[in-house]
Motif scaffolding. Structure first.
Motif, PDB file in Angstrom:
ATOM      1  N   CYS A 104     -54.075  14.730  -2.874  1.00 38.52           N
ATOM      2  CA  CYS A 104     -53.540  15.760  -3.781  1.00 38.52           C
ATOM      3  C   CYS A 104     -52.801  15.070  -4.922  1.00 38.52           C
ATOM      4  N   PHE A 105     -53.051  15.528  -6.140  1.00 45.39           N
ATOM      5  CA  PHE A 105     -52.398  14.924  -7.309  1.00 45.39           C
ATOM      6  C   PHE A 105     -50.881  14.949  -7.136  1.00 45.39           C
ATOM      7  N   GLU A 106     -50.212  14.020  -7.820  1.00 41.49           N
ATOM      8  CA  GLU A 106     -48.748  13.945  -7.796  1.00 41.49           C
ATOM      9  C   GLU A 106     -48.190  14.132  -9.205  1.00 41.49           C
ATOM     10  N   ARG A 107     -47.045  14.745  -9.301  1.00 41.88           N
ATOM     11  CA  ARG A 107     -46.272  14.768 -10.547  1.00 41.88           C
ATOM     12  C   ARG A 107     -44.806  14.820 -10.131  1.00 41.88           C
ATOM     13  N   HIS A 108     -44.126  13.704 -10.289  1.00 41.49           N
ATOM     14  CA  HIS A 108     -42.724  13.602  -9.892  1.00 41.49           C
ATOM     15  C   HIS A 108     -41.872  13.299 -11.108  1.00 41.49           C
ATOM     16  N   HIS A 109     -40.627  13.763 -11.089  1.00 36.99           N
ATOM     17  CA  HIS A 109     -39.726  13.514 -12.218  1.00 36.99           C
ATOM     18  C   HIS A 109     -38.682  12.463 -11.892  1.00 36.99           C
ATOM     19  N   SER A 110     -38.562  12.108 -10.608  1.00 37.91           N
ATOM     20  CA  SER A 110     -37.732  10.965 -10.245  1.00 37.91           C
ATOM     21  C   SER A 110     -38.165  10.404  -8.893  1.00 37.91           C
ATOM     22  N   GLY A 111     -39.448  10.176  -8.763  1.00 39.86           N
ATOM     23  CA  GLY A 111     -39.973   9.575  -7.544  1.00 39.86           C
ATOM     24  C   GLY A 111     -40.039  10.526  -6.363  1.00 39.86           C
ATOM     25  N   VAL A 112     -40.404   9.964  -5.223  1.00 35.57           N
ATOM     26  CA  VAL A 112     -40.601  10.742  -3.997  1.00 35.57           C
ATOM     27  C   VAL A 112     -39.406  10.544  -3.062  1.00 35.57           C
ATOM     28  N   PRO A 113     -38.541  11.547  -2.916  1.00 44.45           N
ATOM     29  CA  PRO A 113     -37.388  11.378  -2.023  1.00 44.45           C
ATOM     30  C   PRO A 113     -37.816  11.388  -0.553  1.00 44.45           C
ATOM     31  N   GLU A 114     -37.126  10.588   0.249  1.00 39.76           N
ATOM     32  CA  GLU A 114     -37.407  10.575   1.686  1.00 39.76           C
ATOM     33  C   GLU A 114     -36.326  11.403   2.366  1.00 39.76           C
ATOM     34  N   ILE A 115     -36.596  12.673   2.540  1.00 35.25           N
ATOM     35  CA  ILE A 115     -35.582  13.634   2.973  1.00 35.25           C
ATOM     36  C   ILE A 115     -35.578  13.779   4.491  1.00 35.25           C
ATOM     37  N   ASP A 116     -34.408  13.701   5.075  1.00 32.36           N
ATOM     38  CA  ASP A 116     -34.216  13.959   6.503  1.00 32.36           C
ATOM     39  C   ASP A 116     -34.175  15.477   6.706  1.00 32.36           C
ATOM     40  N   PRO A 117     -35.156  16.030   7.419  1.00 28.37           N
ATOM     41  CA  PRO A 117     -35.206  17.504   7.532  1.00 28.37           C
ATOM     42  C   PRO A 117     -33.992  18.086   8.241  1.00 28.37           C
ATOM     43  N   GLN A 118     -33.343  17.288   9.081  1.00 29.91           N
ATOM     44  CA  GLN A 118     -32.176  17.809   9.792  1.00 29.91           C
ATOM     45  C   GLN A 118     -30.956  17.898   8.880  1.00 29.91           C
ATOM     46  N   ARG A 119     -31.018  17.241   7.738  1.00 22.60           N
ATOM     47  CA  ARG A 119     -29.895  17.286   6.805  1.00 22.60           C
ATOM     48  C   ARG A 119     -30.238  18.093   5.552  1.00 22.60           C
ATOM     49  N   HIS A 120     -31.339  18.809   5.615  1.00 26.48           N
ATOM     50  CA  HIS A 120     -31.786  19.547   4.436  1.00 26.48           C
ATOM     51  C   HIS A 120     -31.808  21.047   4.732  1.00 26.48           C
ATOM     52  N   GLY A 121     -31.615  21.841   3.701  1.00 21.49           N
ATOM     53  CA  GLY A 121     -31.701  23.281   3.847  1.00 21.49           C
ATOM     54  C   GLY A 121     -31.891  23.906   2.483  1.00 21.49           C
ATOM     55  N   VAL A 122     -32.121  25.213   2.479  1.00 23.15           N
ATOM     56  CA  VAL A 122     -32.305  25.948   1.232  1.00 23.15           C
ATOM     57  C   VAL A 122     -31.180  26.965   1.107  1.00 23.15           C
ATOM     58  N   VAL A 123     -30.452  26.906  -0.015  1.00 19.88           N
ATOM     59  CA  VAL A 123     -29.354  27.831  -0.273  1.00 19.88           C
ATOM     60  C   VAL A 123     -29.858  28.964  -1.168  1.00 19.88           C
ATOM     61  N   VAL A 124     -29.520  30.195  -0.812  1.00 19.36           N
ATOM     62  CA  VAL A 124     -29.798  31.362  -1.665  1.00 19.36           C
ATOM     63  C   VAL A 124     -28.444  31.913  -2.098  1.00 19.36           C
ATOM     64  N   HIS A 125     -28.186  31.927  -3.395  1.00 21.82           N
ATOM     65  CA  HIS A 125     -26.864  32.393  -3.857  1.00 21.82           C
ATOM     66  C   HIS A 125     -26.997  33.037  -5.231  1.00 21.82           C
ATOM     67  N   GLY A 126     -25.866  33.335  -5.876  1.00 22.11           N
ATOM     68  CA  GLY A 126     -25.881  33.995  -7.185  1.00 22.11           C
ATOM     69  C   GLY A 126     -25.772  35.502  -7.020  1.00 22.11           C
ATOM     70  N   ARG A 127     -26.681  36.231  -7.663  1.00 27.11           N
ATOM     71  CA  ARG A 127     -26.604  37.694  -7.642  1.00 27.11           C
ATOM     72  C   ARG A 127     -27.164  38.252  -6.340  1.00 27.11           C
ATOM     73  N   VAL A 128     -26.505  37.871  -5.248  1.00 22.67           N
ATOM     74  CA  VAL A 128     -26.868  38.394  -3.928  1.00 22.67           C
ATOM     75  C   VAL A 128     -25.592  38.814  -3.206  1.00 22.67           C
ATOM     76  N   ARG A 129     -25.741  39.721  -2.249  1.00 24.02           N
ATOM     77  CA  ARG A 129     -24.561  40.216  -1.533  1.00 24.02           C
ATOM     78  C   ARG A 129     -24.083  39.237  -0.465  1.00 24.02           C
ATOM     79  N   ARG A 130     -25.008  38.483   0.106  1.00 23.29           N
ATOM     80  CA  ARG A 130     -24.653  37.529   1.170  1.00 23.29           C
ATOM     81  C   ARG A 130     -25.271  36.169   0.864  1.00 23.29           C
ATOM     82  N   PRO A 131     -24.523  35.278   0.212  1.00 26.50           N
ATOM     83  CA  PRO A 131     -25.072  33.925  -0.011  1.00 26.50           C
ATOM     84  C   PRO A 131     -25.369  33.284   1.342  1.00 26.50           C
TER      85      PRO A 131
END
Lengths: 422, 422
Positions: A104-131
């Motif tokens: 699969c083609f690649e397009r990175h803006h600062s390389g490929v990070p090696e992310i530990d999935p146990q230390r990663h998450g997705v935050v939903v915030h801003g115009r929401v009632r429960r961040p």
């Protein structure tokens, strides 16, 4: 052209046969070499690999050494870096629809990070009632959806805009596109859980790499078919494709599908981030810019024959290529062997896959003379792929992104194929 | 059970919810952790991989090191060999339908040959008017067909026949199955070119490895939907999957789809080869044997939860699994959480794919108590997956091949999952 009934009668100029020929089978391709019955079982038929046990079982397989040349191509990074740039899918070496993860083609803006999935998450915030913050493990608990989708960089095919036709391969010109079977969580579920405020209109998605790539996504798209992807082609995402979680916006320009997704900021207005204003934006002929161009336009390209895949002798060939549309479903692909003077309808694999690559094929009898092969796709949104001249007339000479012009491959009397302008 | 209207009302015992819950979305999964608005953008959110450029572009990508445990499992070879045996697909780590090429199960009879495609070809001879040899390059000239199909070893799931329930993972028990997007030449085209004689009834296919594996294929199947496969999941076949060309018989037991295909001998009778008589044949309770068992029966298995994927706490879970049938299309998958006393219908990905794996999913609220999860598939041929007892009653205790019995996963109060017999 009229339907001739006989699949051997050309339906368009310079040797294009009716697609019935293709659907009914290859009567008369006759590529098998005659063989005496005795030769079939003669001892000389046992080559070295049939004379001794082969290699071992393996934990994770790799391609044949005879296919070692099939690699991503055109790896180009910013000066002084090795991961901030792009590599392309070698489309001319692939068949079917799925792009293998390793290619699969690649397009990175600062390389490929090696992310530990146990230390990663997705935050939903801003115009929401429960961040909220969703760990990667938590995302696996949600209902998953599987879809085959294309992903295309908006800078794909910009090589066609060069003043002179570049001597490049199909992958070098058009390989910033791929198709994968993606499995992920519908973003709508997470936004619903967070409780979107009434004045929310946009979701600004941000990546967890050092570039902190961010793009503004219309809330309507986020609530419609956006996915937080965990699996690609059956296995967990690869690092270069956003491991452990990426956004995927079906049909939209590739860089909006933020990799290594870290944050979804719900807002009332777009962020006007660098990568949606100074980059990835279409400059019009009058000097103003479009705000914004999200869906990738209807497009197709012949992957075989194409530069590097020479024709060895006059005779029957399969024309094979890919077609897609970010606005819906490809309904028709036509091919020409005479530079666009006449057209024949190609056979499309069924069922048609919306917002995915689709494979088309046509039968062609090369007479050994010069030919110019072109494909032209149309979709159920009513759009038809334009010629290069028509695309340039509309977008101007400063244009760079979202090029969906038709590709013409010129074939000379030796059977060599190259990029040509009409 | 009745359709309750409310997706939160269980439709079967021990917490199984209506599939509408799944189709409508995960209202109330609530796995997001509350977050103060300030924390979302605090500096502490920048981990090491966001503080420096990441890794380079690459020619052919590989999985994340954090997924290094996702490997083929149960690599077992004959004594004194390292390539004559089998490895299995780790089904419990995969999602969607496609099996990545690197993880497709293996079954070799004399290791993995490293075949030079320029020195390899397929011979068609025997009861034909024109014996022919097709080079690999010639095969690429024919019209290609792309289909997503399952491939299952007839010895898959034989672990369920052990007298005591084995403590094994889902992949260890059922991982001799995979699904791929195959692209190849319809065999019918080549047989047509060779000119099959009137008395021909069988095609004996032989591999080019040192084992010279051979199987007899009914001519009707060869002329129907058999493919000579060149590409798997978009790229050329991997060596362990038959590079440079393999036979593929949709829906039939795996070892008939001869890898490294070298020869197709058209005959009037089956060859009665070792691997269709003393092996891969079903012994009946009365001591006689079935001649032959070609299509793999309707089957399903829950891949998550499954052994090794423990439940961490009471609450909502997605039950996810695979279903397939060698006789057609899976029409229905039901799941039970109470060991088969009550059943709920699972959601099946659409469109249904005939002769392919299909992904099914169901919503389940685990109350923290003991549970037994089972899935049961039925197909458009009218077949329903049997219980283990029913399968054994029909096939007898000497049976080994073609086991399509239901798999039961027992879950204890700690959330651990194991193979159980009912």
């Amino acid at each position: 052209m009229t339907d001739p009934g006989d699949p051997w009668i050309p339906v368009a100029g310079n040797g294009l046969l009716h697609r019935r020929w293709f659907l009914q089978g290859a009567l008369g391709v006759a590529m098998g070499l005659p063989l005496s019955r005795a030769a079939a079982t003669a001892p000389s038929f046992r080559p070295p690999w049939a004379s001794a046990p082969g290699g071992p079982l393996s934990g994770y397989g790799t391609p044949s050494p005879y296919e070692g040349h099939v690699q991503r191509i055109g790896l180009v990074s910013q000066p002084g870096t090795d991961g901030s740039g792009a590599s392309r899918t070698p489309l001319e070496h692939l068949e079917g629809v799925i792009t293998p993860n390793g290619l699969c083609f690649e397009r990175h803006h600062s390389g490929v990070p090696e992310i530990d999935p146990q230390r990663h998450g997705v935050v939903v915030h801003g115009r929401v009632r429960r961040p909220l913050r969703f760990s990667v493990a938590a995302l696996h608990r949600y209902p998953l959806v599987t879809r085959t989708l294309f992903l295309e960089c908006s800078g794909n095919s910009a090589g066609l805009l060069a003043a002179d036709a570049q001597l490049r391969t199909c992958g070098e010109l058009h390989g910033l596109v791929s198709a994968s079977e993606y499995t992920g969580v519908p973003l709508a579920l997470l936004l619903d859980e967070a409780g979107v405020e009434d004045d929310a209109r946009w979701v600004v998605a941000e990546g967890g790499d050092a570039a902190l790539m961010s793009r503004s996504v219309p809330l309507a798209k986020a609530l419609d078919d956006a996915l937080l992807v965990l699996y690609q082609n059956g296995e967990r995402l690869r690092p270069e494709n956003g491991y452990p979680v990426r956004l995927l916006l079906p049909g939209y320009e590739g860089n909006m599908s933020i990799k290594w997704l870290k944050r979804l900021h719900v807002t009332s207005a777009p962020a006007m981030a660098r990568n949606e204003t100074s980059k990835y934006t279409d400059l019009r002929p009058d000097g103003t810019a479009d705000q914004f161009t999200f869906p990738m336009a209807v497009k197709s390209v012949i992957t075989s024959p194409s530069p590097g895949l020479s024709l060895v002798e006059p005779g029957l060939y399969q024309i094979s290529g890919l077609a897609w549309s970010g606005r819906g479903t490809v309904r028709r692909v036509e091919v020409s062997a005479d530079g666009g003077r006449s057209w024949a309808e190609a056979a499309l694999d069924e069922p048609a896959r919306p917002l995915s690559l689709n494979r088309f094929r046509a039968a062609w009898r090369w007479n050994g003379g010069p030919a110019v092969l072109i494909s032209r796709a149309s979709d159920d949104h009513g759009d038809v792929q334009p010629t290069r001249d028509a695309w340039l007339a509309r977008h101007g000479v400063s244009a760079f992104y979202h090029c969906n012009a038709m590709q013409a491959w010129g074939i000379d009397a030796r059977g060599e194929v190259r990029n040509v302008y009409l």
